[in-house]
Structure formats: structure tokens, C-alpha cells
Design a protein around this motif. Structure first.
Motif, PDB file in Angstrom:
ATOM      1  N   MET A  96       0.836  -1.190   0.000  1.00  0.00           N
ATOM      2  CA  MET A  96       0.000   0.000   0.000  1.00  0.00           C
ATOM      3  C   MET A  96       0.877   1.248   0.000  1.00  0.00           C
ATOM      4  SD  MET A  96      -2.936  -1.444  -0.106  1.00  0.00           S
ATOM      5  CE  MET A  96      -4.095  -0.133   0.256  1.00  0.00           C
ATOM      6  N   GLU A  97       0.515   2.234  -0.781  1.00  0.00           N
ATOM      7  CA  GLU A  97       1.322   3.435  -0.936  1.00  0.00           C
ATOM      8  C   GLU A  97       0.926   4.554   0.017  1.00  0.00           C
ATOM      9  OE1 GLU A  97       4.007   3.263  -2.685  1.00  0.00           O
ATOM     10  OE2 GLU A  97       3.451   1.246  -3.326  1.00  0.00           O
ATOM     11  N   GLU A  98      -0.226   4.433   0.688  1.00  0.00           N
ATOM     12  CA  GLU A  98      -0.643   5.453   1.633  1.00  0.00           C
ATOM     13  C   GLU A  98      -1.170   4.795   2.899  1.00  0.00           C
ATOM     14  OE1 GLU A  98      -4.883   7.066   0.568  1.00  0.00           O
ATOM     15  OE2 GLU A  98      -3.773   6.836  -1.306  1.00  0.00           O
ATOM     16  N   ALA A  99      -1.283   5.565   3.964  1.00  0.00           N
ATOM     17  CA  ALA A  99      -1.791   5.043   5.231  1.00  0.00           C
ATOM     18  C   ALA A  99      -3.200   4.493   5.019  1.00  0.00           C
ATOM     19  CB  ALA A  99      -1.797   6.140   6.285  1.00  0.00           C
ATOM     20  N   PHE A 100      -3.523   3.403   5.728  1.00  0.00           N
ATOM     21  CA  PHE A 100      -4.825   2.761   5.559  1.00  0.00           C
ATOM     22  C   PHE A 100      -5.227   2.035   6.823  1.00  0.00           C
ATOM     23  CE2 PHE A 100      -1.692  -0.388   4.588  1.00  0.00           C
ATOM     24  CZ  PHE A 100      -2.232  -1.620   4.911  1.00  0.00           C
ATOM     25  N   SER A 101      -6.502   1.690   6.908  1.00  0.00           N
ATOM     26  CA  SER A 101      -7.005   0.862   7.995  1.00  0.00           C
ATOM     27  C   SER A 101      -8.024  -0.108   7.426  1.00  0.00           C
ATOM     28  CB  SER A 101      -7.618   1.716   9.113  1.00  0.00           C
ATOM     29  OG  SER A 101      -8.697   2.466   8.611  1.00  0.00           O
ATOM     30  N   ILE A 102      -8.156  -1.254   8.127  1.00  0.00           N
ATOM     31  CA  ILE A 102      -9.095  -2.294   7.704  1.00  0.00           C
ATOM     32  C   ILE A 102      -9.421  -3.151   8.916  1.00  0.00           C
ATOM     33  CG2 ILE A 102      -7.288  -3.941   7.032  1.00  0.00           C
ATOM     34  CD1 ILE A 102      -9.191  -4.670   4.608  1.00  0.00           C
ATOM     35  N   ALA A 103     -10.639  -3.668   8.972  1.00  0.00           N
ATOM     36  CA  ALA A 103     -11.025  -4.594  10.037  1.00  0.00           C
ATOM     37  C   ALA A 103     -10.436  -5.969   9.725  1.00  0.00           C
ATOM     38  CB  ALA A 103     -12.542  -4.684  10.151  1.00  0.00           C
ATOM     39  N   ARG A 104      -9.912  -6.644  10.761  1.00  0.00           N
ATOM     40  CA  ARG A 104      -9.347  -7.988  10.576  1.00  0.00           C
ATOM     41  C   ARG A 104     -10.370  -8.937   9.971  1.00  0.00           C
ATOM     42  NH1 ARG A 104      -6.220 -10.106  15.803  1.00  0.00           N
ATOM     43  NH2 ARG A 104      -6.209 -11.925  14.473  1.00  0.00           N
ATOM     44  N   SER A 105     -11.616  -8.781  10.373  1.00  0.00           N
ATOM     45  CA  SER A 105     -12.728  -9.587   9.867  1.00  0.00           C
ATOM     46  C   SER A 105     -13.989  -8.771  10.083  1.00  0.00           C
ATOM     47  CB  SER A 105     -12.802 -10.919  10.615  1.00  0.00           C
ATOM     48  OG  SER A 105     -12.985 -10.692  11.996  1.00  0.00           O
ATOM     49  N   ASP A 106     -15.116  -9.260   9.642  1.00  0.00           N
ATOM     50  CA  ASP A 106     -16.368  -8.542   9.820  1.00  0.00           C
ATOM     51  C   ASP A 106     -16.609  -8.329  11.306  1.00  0.00           C
ATOM     52  OD1 ASP A 106     -18.737  -7.298   9.069  1.00  0.00           O
ATOM     53  OD2 ASP A 106     -19.872  -9.172   9.215  1.00  0.00           O
ATOM     54  N   GLY A 107     -16.617  -7.080  11.740  1.00  0.00           N
ATOM     55  CA  GLY A 107     -16.803  -6.760  13.141  1.00  0.00           C
ATOM     56  C   GLY A 107     -15.565  -6.976  13.991  1.00  0.00           C
ATOM     57  N   GLY A 108     -14.419  -7.265  13.359  1.00  0.00           N
ATOM     58  CA  GLY A 108     -13.185  -7.556  14.088  1.00  0.00           C
ATOM     59  C   GLY A 108     -12.385  -6.318  14.434  1.00  0.00           C
ATOM     60  N   ASP A 109     -11.241  -6.546  15.045  1.00  0.00           N
ATOM     61  CA  ASP A 109     -10.343  -5.460  15.434  1.00  0.00           C
ATOM     62  C   ASP A 109      -9.948  -4.631  14.218  1.00  0.00           C
ATOM     63  OD1 ASP A 109     -10.209  -6.370  18.130  1.00  0.00           O
ATOM     64  OD2 ASP A 109      -8.688  -7.836  17.549  1.00  0.00           O
ATOM     65  N   MET A 110      -9.806  -3.323  14.418  1.00  0.00           N
ATOM     66  CA  MET A 110      -9.390  -2.415  13.355  1.00  0.00           C
ATOM     67  C   MET A 110      -7.867  -2.330  13.356  1.00  0.00           C
ATOM     68  SD  MET A 110     -10.466  -0.595  10.839  1.00  0.00           S
ATOM     69  CE  MET A 110     -12.213  -0.522  11.163  1.00  0.00           C
ATOM     70  N   LEU A 111      -7.266  -2.612  12.211  1.00  0.00           N
ATOM     71  CA  LEU A 111      -5.822  -2.549  12.045  1.00  0.00           C
ATOM     72  C   LEU A 111      -5.462  -1.309  11.241  1.00  0.00           C
ATOM     73  CD1 LEU A 111      -5.170  -6.289  11.112  1.00  0.00           C
ATOM     74  CD2 LEU A 111      -5.056  -5.206  13.372  1.00  0.00           C
ATOM     75  N   HIS A 112      -4.232  -0.798  11.450  1.00  0.00           N
ATOM     76  CA  HIS A 112      -3.797   0.427  10.787  1.00  0.00           C
ATOM     77  C   HIS A 112      -2.429   0.200  10.152  1.00  0.00           C
ATOM     78  CE1 HIS A 112      -7.078   2.373  12.871  1.00  0.00           C
ATOM     79  NE2 HIS A 112      -6.661   1.764  13.964  1.00  0.00           N
ATOM     80  N   GLY A 113      -2.321   0.557   8.879  1.00  0.00           N
ATOM     81  CA  GLY A 113      -1.064   0.414   8.159  1.00  0.00           C
ATOM     82  C   GLY A 113      -0.494   1.756   7.745  1.00  0.00           C
ATOM     83  N   LYS A 114       0.827   1.769   7.589  1.00  0.00           N
ATOM     84  CA  LYS A 114       1.537   2.970   7.141  1.00  0.00           C
ATOM     85  C   LYS A 114       1.850   2.835   5.651  1.00  0.00           C
ATOM     86  CE  LYS A 114       4.964   2.144   9.922  1.00  0.00           C
ATOM     87  NZ  LYS A 114       4.627   0.810  10.295  1.00  0.00           N
ATOM     88  N   PRO A 115       2.226   3.923   5.001  1.00  0.00           N
ATOM     89  CA  PRO A 115       2.666   3.815   3.607  1.00  0.00           C
ATOM     90  C   PRO A 115       3.818   2.806   3.507  1.00  0.00           C
ATOM     91  CG  PRO A 115       2.352   6.118   4.182  1.00  0.00           C
ATOM     92  CD  PRO A 115       2.227   5.327   5.461  1.00  0.00           C
ATOM     93  N   GLY A 116       3.724   1.891   2.549  1.00  0.00           N
ATOM     94  CA  GLY A 116       4.742   0.859   2.363  1.00  0.00           C
ATOM     95  C   GLY A 116       4.415  -0.460   3.038  1.00  0.00           C
ATOM     96  N   ASP A 117       3.434  -0.470   3.963  1.00  0.00           N
ATOM     97  CA  ASP A 117       3.010  -1.723   4.586  1.00  0.00           C
ATOM     98  C   ASP A 117       2.218  -2.557   3.583  1.00  0.00           C
ATOM     99  OD1 ASP A 117       4.174  -0.914   6.957  1.00  0.00           O
ATOM    100  OD2 ASP A 117       2.274  -0.574   8.007  1.00  0.00           O
ATOM    101  N   TRP A 118       2.047  -3.819   3.907  1.00  0.00           N
ATOM    102  CA  TRP A 118       1.363  -4.762   3.022  1.00  0.00           C
ATOM    103  C   TRP A 118      -0.001  -5.137   3.574  1.00  0.00           C
ATOM    104  CZ3 TRP A 118       3.361  -6.889  -1.566  1.00  0.00           C
ATOM    105  CH2 TRP A 118       4.643  -6.441  -1.890  1.00  0.00           C
ATOM    106  N   LEU A 119      -1.025  -5.040   2.727  1.00  0.00           N
ATOM    107  CA  LEU A 119      -2.355  -5.542   3.039  1.00  0.00           C
ATOM    108  C   LEU A 119      -2.364  -7.017   2.692  1.00  0.00           C
ATOM    109  CD1 LEU A 119      -5.362  -5.332   3.744  1.00  0.00           C
ATOM    110  CD2 LEU A 119      -5.755  -4.615   1.363  1.00  0.00           C
ATOM    111  N   MET A 120      -2.721  -7.851   3.663  1.00  0.00           N
ATOM    112  CA  MET A 120      -2.745  -9.302   3.482  1.00  0.00           C
ATOM    113  C   MET A 120      -4.194  -9.769   3.454  1.00  0.00           C
ATOM    114  SD  MET A 120       0.550  -9.485   3.763  1.00  0.00           S
ATOM    115  CE  MET A 120       0.803 -11.238   3.703  1.00  0.00           C
ATOM    116  N   GLN A 121      -4.513 -10.697   2.549  1.00  0.00           N
ATOM    117  CA  GLN A 121      -5.835 -11.326   2.533  1.00  0.00           C
ATOM    118  C   GLN A 121      -5.617 -12.826   2.619  1.00  0.00           C
ATOM    119  OE1 GLN A 121      -8.642 -10.056  -0.470  1.00  0.00           O
ATOM    120  NE2 GLN A 121      -9.733 -11.994  -0.343  1.00  0.00           N
ATOM    121  N   TYR A 122      -6.021 -13.401   3.761  1.00  0.00           N
ATOM    122  CA  TYR A 122      -5.833 -14.831   4.009  1.00  0.00           C
ATOM    123  C   TYR A 122      -6.967 -15.647   3.405  1.00  0.00           C
ATOM    124  CZ  TYR A 122      -2.705 -12.592   7.268  1.00  0.00           C
ATOM    125  OH  TYR A 122      -1.745 -11.791   7.814  1.00  0.00           O
TER     126      TYR A 122
END
Length: 144
Positions: A96-122
Motif C-alpha cells: 500500500m502506498e498510503e496510510a490505511f485501515s481495515i477490520a481484521r474480519s467482519d466486526g473484528g479489530d481495526m488494524l492500521h497500516g503505514k505507507p509501504g506496509d502490506w495488506l494481506m488477505q488470508y
């Protein structure tokens, strides 16, 4: 900060398949609680795996997800605290090229990434974030 929802990396041309190769230390939770990872809170229930990776990062894996994805290393038996190795299961990832956030799962903990971090989809609806330095240390790209 970009808030990501309804993301499916299977349909993203900037994503690719990677596999993790890492030995970790695992402790199974005796009580419910919360661990603060680099990317945000990880709530856990009794029996969930609290994992410490080769880079010192810590995170939580629910027992339902842990059992099919990790194998115990001697002298431990599966389900006991000790060393484990992840099974080489492909995951989708996108840098990811910019800061972002995403829930681990539906209704799950909110995670926060910085520019350069990787969004993972299991799996569909099952996400994580991996910092660039850790990603480079433990993941390798699979051929297309």
C-alpha cells in the motif's frame, strides 16, 4: 487515512500470491485478553494462539485459524506452548502506498497500516497488515 472495506485482492491486479516461511513461538491463551500489535489491537479468547514471530512481532491467531495453518516442532506437540512453523499456505498481498485501515474480519479489530506496509488477505473477509521490513524478511512471492 484510507478506510478499506469490501476489499477482495483476488480481483486486484496489483496483488500477488506470497507464502510465509517462518518459525514462531506460540503460547495458548489461558484467559481472554487483548494484545497491542504494531498494527493495532488483537483481542483473543481462551485457547487462541499468541504468536511471537522471528522478527519479534507479536499477534493473535484464533484457534480455528491456527490449527490448520501451523505445525508444532519437536519437542512440542500440537496444542502445547512452544515452537511452531507455519504451513506454506499462499496468501494474497498488496503493498500500500498510503496510510490505511481495515477490520481484521467482519466486526473484528481495526488494524492500521503505514505507507509501504502490506495488506494481506488470508481468505475472503480475513485480513492482516504486515510492515515492510517484516514482509521482506518472511514472505516470498510465488510464480504467477
Amino acid at each position: 487515512m484510507q478506510q478499506l472495506t469490501d476489499i477482495d485482492l483476488r480481483e486486484d491486479p496489483a496483488a500477488a500470491r506470497y507464502v510465509k516461511e517462518e518459525q514462531v513461538q506460540v503460547m495458548f491463551a489461558a484467559n481472554a485478553g487483548e494484545l497491542e500489535s504494531r498494527e493495532g489491537p488483537n483481542r483473543y479468547r481462551v485457547g487462541d494462539a499468541i504468536v511471537t514471530g522471528a522478527t519479534g512481532d507479536r499477534w493473535v491467531v484464533s484457534r480455528e485459524r491456527f490449527d490448520p495453518k501451523y505445525v508444532a516442532l519437536a519437542p512440542s506437540a500440537h496444542g502445547e506452548d512452544g515452537p511452531y512453523r507455519n504451513k506454506p499456505v499462499p496468501v494474497l498481498a498488496r503493498r500500500m502506498e498510503e496510510a490505511f485501515s481495515i477490520a481484521r474480519s467482519d466486526g473484528g479489530d481495526m488494524l492500521h497500516g503505514k505507507p509501504g506496509d502490506w495488506l494481506m488477505q488470508y481468505a475472503p473477509g480475513d485480513y492482516g497488515i504486515t510492515e515492510q521490513a517484516r514482509f521482506a524478511a518472511v514472505y516470498r512471492r510465488l510464480p504467477d
